[in-house]
Design a protein around this motif. Sequence first.
Motif, mmCIF file in Angstrom:
data_model
loop_
_atom_site.group_PDB
_atom_site.id
_atom_site.type_symbol
_atom_site.label_atom_id
_atom_site.label_comp_id
_atom_site.label_asym_id
_atom_site.label_seq_id
_atom_site.Cartn_x
_atom_site.Cartn_y
_atom_site.Cartn_z
ATOM 1 N N ASP A 149 4.592 -1.846 -10.924
ATOM 2 C CA ASP A 149 4.327 -3.094 -10.212
ATOM 3 C C ASP A 149 3.550 -2.713 -8.954
ATOM 4 N N SER A 150 2.320 -3.187 -8.855
ATOM 5 C CA SER A 150 1.420 -2.687 -7.813
ATOM 6 C C SER A 150 0.689 -3.815 -7.105
ATOM 7 N N ILE A 151 0.323 -3.531 -5.862
ATOM 8 C CA ILE A 151 -0.633 -4.348 -5.114
ATOM 9 C C ILE A 151 -1.878 -3.488 -4.891
ATOM 10 N N ILE A 152 -3.041 -4.045 -5.194
ATOM 11 C CA ILE A 152 -4.311 -3.391 -4.888
ATOM 12 C C ILE A 152 -5.000 -4.242 -3.833
ATOM 13 N N LEU A 153 -5.370 -3.632 -2.705
ATOM 14 C CA LEU A 153 -5.845 -4.397 -1.555
ATOM 15 C C LEU A 153 -7.068 -3.744 -0.934
ATOM 16 N N GLU A 154 -8.063 -4.564 -0.611
ATOM 17 C CA GLU A 154 -9.198 -4.094 0.186
ATOM 18 C C GLU A 154 -9.542 -5.155 1.217
ATOM 19 N N ILE A 155 -9.588 -4.754 2.471
ATOM 20 C CA ILE A 155 -9.931 -5.660 3.564
ATOM 21 C C ILE A 155 -11.319 -5.266 4.074
ATOM 22 N N SER A 156 -12.261 -6.177 3.965
ATOM 23 C CA SER A 156 -13.626 -5.908 4.415
ATOM 24 C C SER A 156 -13.932 -6.757 5.638
ATOM 25 N N GLY A 157 -15.198 -6.786 6.019
ATOM 26 C CA GLY A 157 -15.563 -7.555 7.200
ATOM 27 C C GLY A 157 -15.403 -9.044 7.026
ATOM 28 N N GLY A 158 -15.630 -9.550 5.802
ATOM 29 C CA GLY A 158 -15.612 -10.991 5.604
ATOM 30 C C GLY A 158 -14.535 -11.532 4.700
ATOM 31 N N ALA A 159 -13.772 -10.666 4.029
ATOM 32 C CA ALA A 159 -12.773 -11.160 3.082
ATOM 33 C C ALA A 159 -11.734 -10.095 2.794
ATOM 34 N N THR A 160 -10.613 -10.544 2.253
ATOM 35 C CA THR A 160 -9.567 -9.650 1.760
ATOM 36 C C THR A 160 -9.420 -9.891 0.267
ATOM 37 N N GLU A 161 -9.596 -8.830 -0.504
ATOM 38 C CA GLU A 161 -9.454 -8.915 -1.957
ATOM 39 C C GLU A 161 -8.124 -8.290 -2.349
ATOM 40 N N MET A 162 -7.319 -9.056 -3.112
ATOM 41 C CA MET A 162 -5.985 -8.578 -3.504
ATOM 42 C C MET A 162 -5.739 -8.832 -4.978
ATOM 43 N N ASN A 213 4.629 -14.571 -3.842
ATOM 44 C CA ASN A 213 5.938 -14.332 -4.454
ATOM 45 C C ASN A 213 6.150 -15.162 -5.719
ATOM 46 N N THR A 214 5.408 -16.272 -5.859
ATOM 47 C CA THR A 214 5.540 -17.053 -7.093
ATOM 48 C C THR A 214 4.911 -16.322 -8.272
ATOM 49 N N GLU A 215 4.008 -15.377 -7.980
ATOM 50 C CA GLU A 215 3.349 -14.615 -9.040
ATOM 51 C C GLU A 215 4.078 -13.308 -9.326
ATOM 52 N N MET A 216 4.627 -12.693 -8.286
ATOM 53 C CA MET A 216 5.339 -11.431 -8.462
ATOM 54 C C MET A 216 6.270 -11.227 -7.270
ATOM 55 N N ASN A 217 7.477 -10.750 -7.548
ATOM 56 C CA ASN A 217 8.439 -10.470 -6.480
ATOM 57 C C ASN A 217 7.947 -9.289 -5.661
ATOM 58 N N LEU A 218 7.481 -9.562 -4.438
ATOM 59 C CA LEU A 218 6.887 -8.507 -3.621
ATOM 60 C C LEU A 218 7.907 -7.447 -3.217
ATOM 61 N N ASP A 219 9.190 -7.812 -3.183
ATOM 62 C CA ASP A 219 10.221 -6.823 -2.829
ATOM 63 C C ASP A 219 10.332 -5.723 -3.877
ATOM 64 N N LYS A 220 9.872 -6.016 -5.094
ATOM 65 C CA LYS A 220 9.991 -5.030 -6.177
ATOM 66 C C LYS A 220 8.713 -4.222 -6.403
ATOM 67 N N VAL A 221 7.706 -4.421 -5.540
ATOM 68 C CA VAL A 221 6.456 -3.668 -5.676
ATOM 69 C C VAL A 221 6.737 -2.186 -5.493
ATOM 70 N N GLN A 222 6.275 -1.392 -6.445
ATOM 71 C CA GLN A 222 6.525 0.051 -6.416
ATOM 72 C C GLN A 222 5.361 0.851 -5.864
ATOM 73 N N GLN A 223 4.174 0.242 -5.855
ATOM 74 C CA GLN A 223 2.977 1.000 -5.509
ATOM 75 C C GLN A 223 2.008 0.120 -4.725
ATOM 76 N N PHE A 224 1.554 0.618 -3.597
ATOM 77 C CA PHE A 224 0.596 -0.100 -2.762
ATOM 78 C C PHE A 224 -0.680 0.726 -2.740
ATOM 79 N N ILE A 225 -1.771 0.160 -3.273
ATOM 80 C CA ILE A 225 -3.050 0.858 -3.363
ATOM 81 C C ILE A 225 -4.020 0.186 -2.406
ATOM 82 N N THR A 297 6.118 -5.495 1.414
ATOM 83 C CA THR A 297 6.747 -4.733 0.343
ATOM 84 C C THR A 297 7.755 -3.734 0.911
ATOM 85 N N ASN A 298 8.435 -3.060 0.001
ATOM 86 C CA ASN A 298 9.376 -1.998 0.388
ATOM 87 C C ASN A 298 8.868 -0.617 -0.018
ATOM 88 N N VAL A 299 7.575 -0.485 -0.241
ATOM 89 C CA VAL A 299 7.023 0.802 -0.683
ATOM 90 C C VAL A 299 7.244 1.858 0.403
#
Length: 519
Positions: A149-162, A213-225, A297-299
């Motif tokens: 269970d992962s979050i993939i995140l990139e924060i740029s100058g104009g947007a955040t892609e998750m 949280n309606t899409e995925m329980n963030l407390d259970k995220v195992q990996q933050f990329i 998350t709790n990663v």
Amino acid sequence: MQTPQAVIEIGSTGIRLLVAEPVEERTADSEQPVQKKYNILDRSEFPVNLGRDVFTAGSITRETLLACLQILNRFGEQLKGWGISRQETIVIGTSAVREANNRDPFVDRIKVKTGFTVHVTDGIEENRLMYIAVTECLKDESVSVRQSDSIILEISGGATEMMLMEKGRMVGAHSMRLGTVIIEQQIRAMLGNIDDAHRFIGEFIRNTKNALNTEMNLDKVQQFIALGTDMKLAAIFAGKPISPFLWEIQRYDFEAFVDEVQHYTTEECIAKFKLNYNDAQTFQISLIAYKLFVYLTNVTSIIVPETSIREGILLNNAELSDGELRDEFTQQILASATSLLRKYQGDEAHAEHVKRTSLRIYDAMQDELGLDPHVRMLLSVSAILHDIGMFIRAEDHNVHSKYIINHSEIFGLSRDDKALVALITNFHKGSRMPQDDPEFRLLPRTSRMIILKLSAILRVADALDRTHQQKLIDFTINFAHDSLTFRVKGHTNLALEKLAVAQKSDLFENVFGYKIVLV
């Protein structure tokens, strides 16, 4: 040696060039070469003020346009040394170009004055390319890493892609208007400081948390990329490499690094981290944003791939010819569509059955359709989401389905793809012909034919599960000169399905010339 390939990204804070050479390797059980990766041959980057122009005044200034033309012409000369023409180079414009009021004149000036053709991406397309790049970095890691269970995140100058991944499958993809340049400009306008930026970002993330949280329980995220130049710097100074192009930062080390950097001046950030002035101005804000997203998350650690959207573009071109990778990517798109249906409490069993039936009809008619494999995937997504509007109201639910799809984010679908899916679902119900719709008549001929063919197939597939009880599981499809016959095995009562087919087969007969017979 294969011809090198080049990608130029016109971003909010700079224009970046990547030149790479495709590398082919032979697998152990095949004599045929299989493309595995790209060797990076050249990188260049020059700062520009695109984001500051667009996110303050709404348009790209003349001075910034001239600076962009100068940089791009310089890149054009650089590419000449690699034997790459400007016409062969892939050039993309991200959030700042996308939101500029004068986007079209800006892109036109670049075409006329430099010879480069700019493709303006949308947020979900950037998500798709980011996913491809990250997948490549993680492909040699353990199965547990790739299926967490992962979050993939990139924060740029104009947007955040998750992106949200549950057991390796896509459950959410979001492009949020939260960028470091946007935040920096807003804080500057209100004469605020870094503490105000912290509060601004924190409030945005808190408002976002419930929806995620309606899409995925963030407390259970195992990996933050986490991706991006700023996170790469954090990995270099506070983390450790775990494989080529992959770093890991322990959470407490990252938090300590972020807290330390907040005490630096812009000049100290330039000197210590070798940043240009534009990037140094937003470096602290960027790290705060990453830190606050990690707090969701709790990663215990953060994975930082050394990759970017530019690598994603190159890999995307390679994957188009790889059937296995293309199929895997399609499964991620369908997983995202199913997650959206689940969010709106749709009938998943009916949706899956209609999808399977639609694809059986599509495959049986493959020689007559004249459509590419990508369109088959659009039919699958349309079938999954055709009844999603039931969440709002059963009456005219097809209209509500169109609205929900148009205003949702579906991983892997471009804006044009999503518009096609929305119209296909809109026309799946009733006896009205798409040709009578004013919006439909304004579309290009290619789009009109895709909508007509897929809507006709979807109407029939939906009619064959009129009771939502999935009665038609074991059946065959046979063609005669003027009819398409569904022969169902067993003694199931199909009275309602026959009635539904009679009511909903007009479009199919109109488009394909076949009468539908259910036996």
